[in-house]
Design an enzyme around this catalytic site. Sequence first.
Site, PDB file in Angstrom:
ATOM      1  N   TYR A  49       3.880   0.789   0.533  1.00 24.27           N
ATOM      2  CA  TYR A  49       4.821  -0.097   1.238  1.00 24.27           C
ATOM      3  C   TYR A  49       6.198   0.538   1.393  1.00 24.27           C
ATOM      4  CZ  TYR A  49       1.461  -3.848   0.090  1.00 24.27           C
ATOM      5  OH  TYR A  49       0.340  -4.638  -0.061  1.00 24.27           O
ATOM      6  N   HIS A 107      -5.394   0.449  -4.864  1.00 26.67           N
ATOM      7  CA  HIS A 107      -5.109  -0.245  -3.613  1.00 26.67           C
ATOM      8  C   HIS A 107      -6.323  -0.356  -2.692  1.00 26.67           C
ATOM      9  CE1 HIS A 107      -1.630  -1.017  -0.536  1.00 26.67           C
ATOM     10  NE2 HIS A 107      -2.612  -1.878  -0.401  1.00 26.67           N
TER      11      HIS A 107
END
Length: 283
Positions: A49, A107
């Site tokens: 991110y 992730h």
Amino acid sequence: MQHRSLSNGVKLSMIGYGTFQIRDAAQCERCVSEALEAGYRLFDTAASYENEAAIGRALRSAGLPREAWFVTTKLWVQDAGYDGTLRAFEASLRRLGLDVLDLYLIHQPFGDYYGAWRAMERLYREGAVRAVGVSNFTPERLVDLCMNQELRPMVNQVELHPFFQQSTALRVMEDYGVVPQAWGPFSEAQRDIFRHKTLARIAGRHGKTTAQVILRWHLQRNIPTIPRTVRPKRMAENLDVFDFELTEAEMESIAGMDIGHSEIIDYHCFSTARQLNSVKIHG
């Protein structure tokens, strides 16, 4: 705030603050500060991110004791593997400005996630992280990991919303003691969800917004979730869901919205594996 306990007793807020796609550092710091003021205490980020440093600055400057807030970050595919995970974890910890991380997730179910998991087991045993888990693991990959590793994931963060309710995945997680956490609870606004007639009717009966009905639906399924918004008004609304309850009939009507598959990302498609393995977040 209500909480759900993980298999090791660590408590996960039922509603946290998601930071996906809030990459501008100034905006991210402002949003996290506003979310803290609204009452959020769980903050979800990831190395990919590119906002860990901004989140860390906002949390550390809030004047709250460290134990008052909870931070999740995630390992990207590029860094999967035993040694790569240890390096990536230390880099995330530095960016966040933390000594101990609350929750660390793999992730994506790609790359050497077996090696990554062994590194996460080490980090957990050493006390560097309070809980470990995975994200986007489909039922067959989750079962395979659970059956072949010493420590089972404590969390599986997956796409969950009225259009994709994941009943099979939830049963599998329950069988293995893995707590689901919903990303994309508003389905990224697909199918005009905020004006969906079923949700709008229910919202009207309770004097709530459709977004609040969706979050309440998650709560009543005992699924923690991490909605994202950059608007303070919406931040407050998303937490104002503990003073009403959906009826059994209303829950059943929302169950009827399920289309049985994702329209955001298909983890069973070869092109998804190719695309996510191709994304590099550093040199």
